[in-house]
Design an enzyme around this catalytic site. Structure first.
Site, PDB file in Angstrom:
ATOM      1  N   HIS A 684       0.813  -1.220   0.000  1.00 43.04           N
ATOM      2  CA  HIS A 684       0.000   0.000   0.000  1.00 43.04           C
ATOM      3  C   HIS A 684       0.848   1.273   0.000  1.00 43.04           C
ATOM      4  O   HIS A 684       0.320   2.367  -0.167  1.00 43.04           O
ATOM      5  CB  HIS A 684      -1.000  -0.017   1.170  1.00 43.04           C
ATOM      6  CG  HIS A 684      -0.430   0.381   2.494  1.00 43.04           C
ATOM      7  ND1 HIS A 684      -0.070  -0.521   3.464  1.00 43.04           N
ATOM      8  CD2 HIS A 684      -0.156   1.596   3.013  1.00 43.04           C
ATOM      9  CE1 HIS A 684       0.379   0.134   4.522  1.00 43.04           C
ATOM     10  NE2 HIS A 684       0.344   1.421   4.270  1.00 43.04           N
ATOM     11  N   ASP A 732      -0.608  -7.468   1.596  1.00 45.69           N
ATOM     12  CA  ASP A 732       0.031  -6.145   1.620  1.00 45.69           C
ATOM     13  C   ASP A 732       1.550  -6.298   1.705  1.00 45.69           C
ATOM     14  O   ASP A 732       2.151  -6.120   2.766  1.00 45.69           O
ATOM     15  CB  ASP A 732      -0.523  -5.349   2.818  1.00 45.69           C
ATOM     16  CG  ASP A 732      -0.148  -3.881   2.747  1.00 45.69           C
ATOM     17  OD1 ASP A 732       0.366  -3.454   1.688  1.00 45.69           O
ATOM     18  OD2 ASP A 732      -0.365  -3.169   3.744  1.00 45.69           O
ATOM     19  N   SER A 826       4.359   1.991   8.185  1.00 46.08           N
ATOM     20  CA  SER A 826       3.994   0.977   7.193  1.00 46.08           C
ATOM     21  C   SER A 826       5.186   0.459   6.428  1.00 46.08           C
ATOM     22  O   SER A 826       6.088   1.219   6.084  1.00 46.08           O
ATOM     23  CB  SER A 826       3.026   1.576   6.182  1.00 46.08           C
ATOM     24  OG  SER A 826       1.767   1.600   6.740  1.00 46.08           O
TER      25      SER A 826
HETATM   26  N1  ARG Z   1      -1.040   2.239   7.167  1.00 44.32           N
HETATM   27  C1  ARG Z   1      -0.125   2.901   8.013  1.00 44.32           C
HETATM   28  C2  ARG Z   1       1.021   3.532   7.209  1.00 44.32           C
HETATM   29  O1  ARG Z   1       0.832   3.683   6.037  1.00 44.32           O
HETATM   30  C3  ARG Z   1       0.366   2.034   9.106  1.00 44.32           C
HETATM   31  C4  ARG Z   1      -0.715   1.769  10.038  1.00 44.32           C
HETATM   32  C5  ARG Z   1      -0.371   0.904  11.153  1.00 44.32           C
HETATM   33  N2  ARG Z   1      -1.350   1.211  12.113  1.00 44.32           N
HETATM   34  C6  ARG Z   1      -1.468   0.635  13.270  1.00 44.32           C
HETATM   35  N3  ARG Z   1      -2.356   1.082  14.102  1.00 44.32           N
HETATM   36  N4  ARG Z   1      -0.671  -0.352  13.625  1.00 44.32           N
HETATM   37  O2  ARG Z   1       1.997   3.998   7.707  1.00 44.32           O
END
Ligand code: ARG
Length: 875
Positions: A684, A732, A826
Site C-alpha cells: 500500500h 500487503d 507501514s
Molecule cells: N497504514 C499505516 C502507514 O501507512 C500504518 C498503520 C499501522 N497502524 C497501526 N495502528 N498499527 O503507515
C-alpha cells in the site's frame, strides 16, 4: 527488560506519511582530523625567506590524495623550474617518496613535518580590501614584513627553532579585529624523532605570543600585533595563494547568495580537488551558511566538506566536517562566530558525487545571548536554533517564577556532539543547570527543580558546533503540581486516563498502585491491574509472576505453544488442534505427520522440530534448513557492545530497518533488508502515483533522519503482490530491488525470512520499529523508535477487527491499547527473535487509528507470503 518496570512503552511516532517537516537533526560524523604527517625534502631549509609555496617541495603526501598533490605540483613546477636543476632533483626525490607512508606512521627514514596555522590580530591600520588580493602591493608588502617577524620569532623558540622551515602570511580579514592568517612549517629529521612529541598544540602559541607581542611595536612594522593564535593544521587543507586552483573569495549580503561545488548539477565534482570558498561578512555581522543539496562519498576519509570559523584551517577552528548524502528535506545550516568562514571541499581520486549547493548571507551579530525569563512558562533555545549554534559563545538564562512556585524544564531535543568530547565530563560545549553539566546527545531531558529561580548556562567552545537545544519551562505549585493530571510519586505529571491502565507511565509504577481493577482486567497479587489477555501469556506482566502462576494445564492435558490446553491424546494424533499447530509440529513415531508447521527439507523430508530453519542446528540431511537463509541474517553485530534503553532504538539495534523517502517528502514508509539488493515493504506504500521506482530512495544503517552516515540507494524495481487488495489490505507486501546493493556492515544487515512452517505463537513478544507518527495524528519521531508488542491470537484478533482479518494477516500489540505502530511505520518490520536470531514475522500494514483499545496493529503475515518472496527474489 520487564515491561512493568521500564516505564518506556509508548511507541513514539510521527506523521511521516506525506510531507515530513520535523526537527532537523543530524548526526555529527566523527571527525578526527588526521594529524599532519607529510614529509618532504629540504630545499627551502636553506632559504627560509623564500616565498615559494609550502607544498611544492614536500609533496610526499603519503595517503590517497596524491592526485591532488600532483596537480598542485604541476601548478608550481613553473616556479621550481626557475630554481634550476637542484629543484628538479628535489622534485624527483619528492616523487620517489610520494607513495610512502609517513615516518610517523611507519617509522620510515623520512623527515616529519608539522604545520601550525593561526592568525595575528593587528591594530593601528585601516583595513583595505586590497589585502584580500595576493597580487596587490598592499598584500605583498605587509605579508613580507609580517613573515619576517614570525620567522625571526620562530627562530627564537629554543626547542623548535632547529626544525623551523618558514612561515607564510596568506590572507587577511576585517571584523571586530583585523587579522592576518599565517602558517608555520617545521621539519624534523628521523634521527630527531624523539622531539616530535614537543610539537604539541600549544608549543608554538605561547612562545610566539611572547616573542611577537612581548617584543612591542617594531619600527619596521606598519601595524601593531596584539595577539597570536596557532593550532596544528591538517596539511591537506593548507594552501598558499600560489596553489589556489579552485578558490573563491565571496562577500555576504543581507540576502542569500548561492554557490555550488564544481560540476554540481552536471557530472558532479571532479576527482582530487581542493576547493576553498572564503566567505566574508561586514563588521558586526556573522555568517549564516546553509547547504541546500549535499551529496558526497559516505566515507569522510575519501571526500569531505569542512567548515572553519576562521580563514585558518586549524583544528581548533573547525565548525564541522561532513560527508555522505543528506536528504533535501534536511538542510544543514551553520553559523560563524565572527565575520569570516572557510568552506573547503576535498575529494580523492575515486568515485565522484553530485557535490553541494549552498547559500550564505550575513546576520547582525547577536549582542546578548540569554535573558531573564519571568513568565510562568516559556521557551529558550541555543542561538539561531534550529541552525547550528555559533562557536565561541556563552549564554545565560535566568528563570524566575513567583516564590511559592517551582520550576520544571524539559528538553525534547538536545544535541551537542563534539568529536573527542566525552559525555560525563562536558568540557567542550555544554549546558549547565544547578551545577550539573549536560552535553552530547539526549532524546529527552526532563527536570523538576526545587526552587523558584534557576540559572541555565550554555557554553560553546571555538570548535565543532551542533544543533543545540530547545528548553521548555513551566512553573508548578508544590501543593498541586499537576492540575487535572495525575501526579507521580516522582513529581512528574501524566494524563489522568493513564492511571490504572496497566502501564507504568510514571516510571516508578505510582500510576498503577492502589487501583480498582476493571472487568477486563486481572488483579495481580501486588494490587496492580493488567489486561486479562496477559494472563498466562508467559510474560511476567504483574512483576510478581502472579499473572503466570496458575497456567499449567491439567495432568491429562497438553499445552499448546500459545498457552491453551487441549486433551493429551489430541497431541500428535495427526490433526491440528492447537491454533498454532504446535500439537503436531514436534511429533515423532508412526503418527507423526508433516504439517504446515514442519520444515520440509529440499529433499522432501520433514523436520519434526518447531522453527527448525536458520537456528544454527542442521536438521536436514541436505542442510537445506540452514542454507536456505541469507548468511548472517537476523544478527545485530554492532549492537552487541551497546546498552539498550528507553524508547529510541539503539544504534545498530535494528540493522535491517530501512527508511523509504519519496521524492522531496522525506521519510514515507519503512522497509526491511532481506539481502544486499532486496527490501520487503508494504504494497500500500506504492499505490498509483507512488509506484515509480525512480521517485524513491532507501536509507539504511542509521537512526536519526538526516544522519549523513546513512547508506542511500536508488530503487530500480518495485514488485507489488499481484493479489494485493486495496480495500481489504490483503497481501500487503511489495519487494524493492536496489539499483546498487547495500554494503552490508554491522549497522546494515538483513533480517531472516521465516520459513512457511515457522510459528510465532500468540503471547510471544516481538518488536515493531519505525519513524512513524508518535500518536494518532501526532507528531514525528526523527529518531528510530521501537516498541515491544505481543502476537495476538488469530481468533481474538478476528473478533476485534470485526472479521476483517485474512490468513495473510496477523495482529500484534495489546488489547489495552497504548502501544502500537502508526502512520509512517507501514512497510517496516515486526521482528521476532528465535534462538538469538531475528525473523521477519510481519510487515506493518494497517490498524484502526493507532494504539486504541481493542484495536491492535495488523501486520502482513510473512510466512504466508514467503513462497511469493522466494519466487520473485530467489531468496
Ligand atoms: N497504514 C499505516 C502507514 O501507512 C500504518 C498503520 C499501522 N497502524 C497501526 N495502528 N498499527 O503507515
Amino acid at each position: 527488560m520487564d515491561r512493568d518496570f521500564t516505564g518506556a512503552h509508548k511507541f513514539s511516532r510521527f506523521i511521516a506519511r506525506w510531507p515530513n517537516k520535523f526537527l532537523q537533526r543530524y548526526h555529527s560524523v566523527p571527525t578526527t582530523v588526521p594529524k599532519m604527517d607529510w614529509t618532504g625534502c629540504c630545499k627551502t631549509m636553506q632559504d627560509p625567506q623564500s616565498r615559494e609555496t609550502f607544498l611544492s617541495e614536500s609533496d610526499s603526501e603519503p595517503r590517497k590524495r596524491q592526485g591532488k598533490r600532483s596537480r598542485t605540483l604541476v601548478a608550481v613546477l613553473s616556479v621550481l623550474l626557475t630554481l634550476g636543476i637542484l629543484a628538479a632533483v628535489a622534485g624527483i626525490l619528492y616523487w620517489y617518496f610520494a607513495g610512502r607512508t609517513s615516518e610517523d606512521a611507519r617509522g620510515s627514514q623520512e623527515d616529519a613535518v608539522r604545520i601550525y596555522s593561526g592568525h595575528l590580530t593587528l591594530t593601528d591600520m585601516q583595513y583595505r580590501s586590497a589585502l584580500e588580493d595576493p597580487s596587490s602591493k598592499d598584500f605583498q608588502t605587509l605579508s613580507q614584513k609580517l613573515e619576517e617577524v614570525v620567522n625571526s620569532s620562530c627562530q627564537n623558540i629554543p626547542n623548535l627553532s632547529p626544525y623551523f622551515v618558514k612561515s607564510r602570511v596568506y590572507d587577511y580579514s576585517d571584523g571586530t579585529h583585523m587579522k592576518a592568517y599565517y602558517f608555520v612549517k617545521f621539519r624534523i629529521p628521523p634521527e630527531d624523532k624523539a622531539v616530535l612529541s614537543q610539537f604539541s598544540e600549544d608549543a608554538l602559541t605561547q612562545p610566539l605570543h611572547e616573542n611577537i607581542v612581548g617584543m612591542g611595536r617594531l619600527r619596521s612594522l606598519p601595524v601593531g600585533i596584539t595577539s597570536v593564535s596557532s593550532s596544528l593544521a591538517n596539511p591537506d587543507l593548507v594552501i598558499t595563494p600560489e596553489e589556489r586552483v579552485c578558490y573563491h573569495n565571496l562577500r555576504a549580503k543581507d540576502i542569500p547568495t548561492r554557490f555550488t561545488s564544481p560540476g554540481f548539477g552536471g557530472a558532479g565534482y571532479p576527482n582530487n580537488v581542493h576547493c576553498q570558498w572564503v566567505l566574508r561578512a561586514d563588521r558586526g555581522h556573522v555568517l549564516y551558511l546553509e547547504f541546500l543539496d549535499f551529496n558526497t562519498d559516505d566515507d569522510c576519509g575519501n571526500d569531505f566538506v569542512m567548515v572553519h570559523d576562521s580563514l585558518s584551517p586549524a583544528e581548533d577552528d573547525v565548525i564541522t566536517k561532513k560527508c555522505g548524502k543528506r536528504p533535501s528535506s534536511h538542510h544543514l545550516s551553520i553559523l560563524s562566530s565572527g565575520s569570516v568562514m572557510l568552506v573547503t571541499l576535498l575529494t580523492d581520486d575515486k568515485l565522484r558525487y553530485g557535490g553541494f549547493s549552498a547559500t550564505f548571507k550575513q546576520l547582525l551579530k547577536m549582542g546578548e545571548c540569554g535573558q531573564t525569563l519571568t513568565t510562568l512558562s516559556g521557551k529558550f533555545t541555543t542561538p539561531y536554533y534550529p541552525s547550528f549554534y555559533p562557536p565561541n559563545i556563552d549564554c545565560q538564562w535566568t528563570i524566575q517564577v513567583p516564590i511559592h512556585l517551582k520550576i520544571r524544564i524539559k528538553f525534547d531535543m538536545f544535541r551537542m556532539e563534539e568529536p573527542g568530547a566525552r559525555q560525563g565530563n562536558c568540557t567542550k560545549d555544554y549546558m549547565e543547570i544547578e551545577g550539573q553539566r549536560y552535553c552530547g546527545d539526549h532524546s529527552l531531558i526532563s527536570l523538576q527543580l526545587n526552587s523558584h529561580e534557576v540559572r541555565i548556562l550554555f557554553h560553546s567552545d571555538e570548535s565543532h558546533t551542533d544543533k543545540g537545544f530547545m528548553g521548555v519551562f513551566s512553573a508548578f505549585s508544590p501543593s498541586d503540581p499537576c492540575p487535572n493530571e495525575f501526579t507521580c510519586r516522582s513529581g512528574m505529571c501524566v494524563a489522568s486516563d493513564l492511571r490504572c491502565d496497566g502501564w507504568n507511565d510514571c516510571g516508578d509504577l505510582s500510576d498503577e498502585m492502589k487501583c480498582n481493577c476493571g472487568a477486563d482486567q486481572l488483579t495481580c497479587d501486588n494490587g496492580l491491574c493488567k489486561p486479562k489477555l496477559w494472563f498466562c501469556d508467559r510474560k511476567n506482566d504483574c512483576g510478581d509472576h502472579s499473572d503466570e502462576k496458575e497456567c499449567a494445564c491439567a495432568v491429562n492435558q497438553w499445552k499448546c505453544a500459545d498457552g491453551l490446553c487441549i486433551a493429551n491424546d489430541k497431541a500428535c494424533d495427526g490433526h491440528l488442534d492447537c491454533a498454532d499447530g504446535s500439537d503436531e509440529a514436534v511429533c515423532t513415531g508412526d503418527n507423526a505427520i508433516c504439517t504446515d508447521f514442519n520444515f520440509r527439507c529440499a529433499d522432501g523430508t520433514c523436520v519434526h522440530r518447531a522453527n527448525a530453519e536458520c537456528d544454527g542446528q542442521t536438521d536436514c540431511a541436505d542442510g537445506s534448513d540452514e542454507n536456505s537463509c541469507v548468511p548472517q541474517c537476523g544478527t545485530q553485530p554492532y549492537k552487541q557492545n551497546r546498552i539498550v534503553g528507553g524508547m529510541s532504538a539503539d544504534v545498530g539495534e535494528w540493522p535491517w530497518q530501512i527508511s523509504l523517502h519519496f521524492k522531496v517528502m522525506g521519510h514515507t514508509c519503512g522497509a526491511s533488508v532481506i539481502s544486499a539488493e532486496w527490501l520487503v515493504s508494504a504494497s500500500h506504500c506504492f499505490l498509483d502515483g507512488y509506484n515509480d521506482a525512480s521517485s524513491w530512495l532507501a536509507y539504511g544503517g542509521f537512526n536519526f533522519q538526516g544522519e549523513p552516515t546513512a547508506q542511500v540507494r536508488k530503487i530500480s524495481l518495485i514488485v507489488r503482490h499481484p493479489r494485493y487488495n486495496e480495500d481489504t489490505f490483503d497481501y500487503d507486501v511489495a519487494l524493492l530491488r536496489l539499483e546498487q546493493p547495500f554494503d552490508l556492515r554491522p549497522k546494515l544487515q538483513p533480517i531472516c525470512l521465516p520459513d512457511t512452517s515457522h510459528t510465532f505463537p500468540s503471547g510471544k513478544s516481538c518488536w515493531v520499529t519505525g519513524w512513524g507518527a508518535m500518536y494518532e495524528g501526532g507528531s514525528a519521531s526523527v529518531s528510530l523508535q521501537k516498541a515491544e508488542v505481543k502476537i495476538i491470537n488469530q481468533t481474538v484478533c478476528r473478533d476485534v477487527t470485526q472479521g476483517e482479518l485474512t490468513s495473510r494477516m496477523l495482529c500484534s500489540g495489546y488489547l489495552a491499547g497504548a502501544i502500537d505502530a502508526c502512520q509512517g511505520d507501514s512497510g517496516g518490520p515486526l521482528s521476532c527473535q528465535e534462538k538469538g536470531k531475528w525473523f521477519l514475522a510481519g510487515i506493518v500494514s494497517w490498524g484502526e487509528g493507532c494504539a486504541r483499545k481493542n484495536k491492535p496493529g495488523v501486520y502482513s503475515r510473512v510466512t504466508k507470503l514467503r513462497e511469493w518472496i522466494r519466487e520473485q527474489t530467489g531468496l
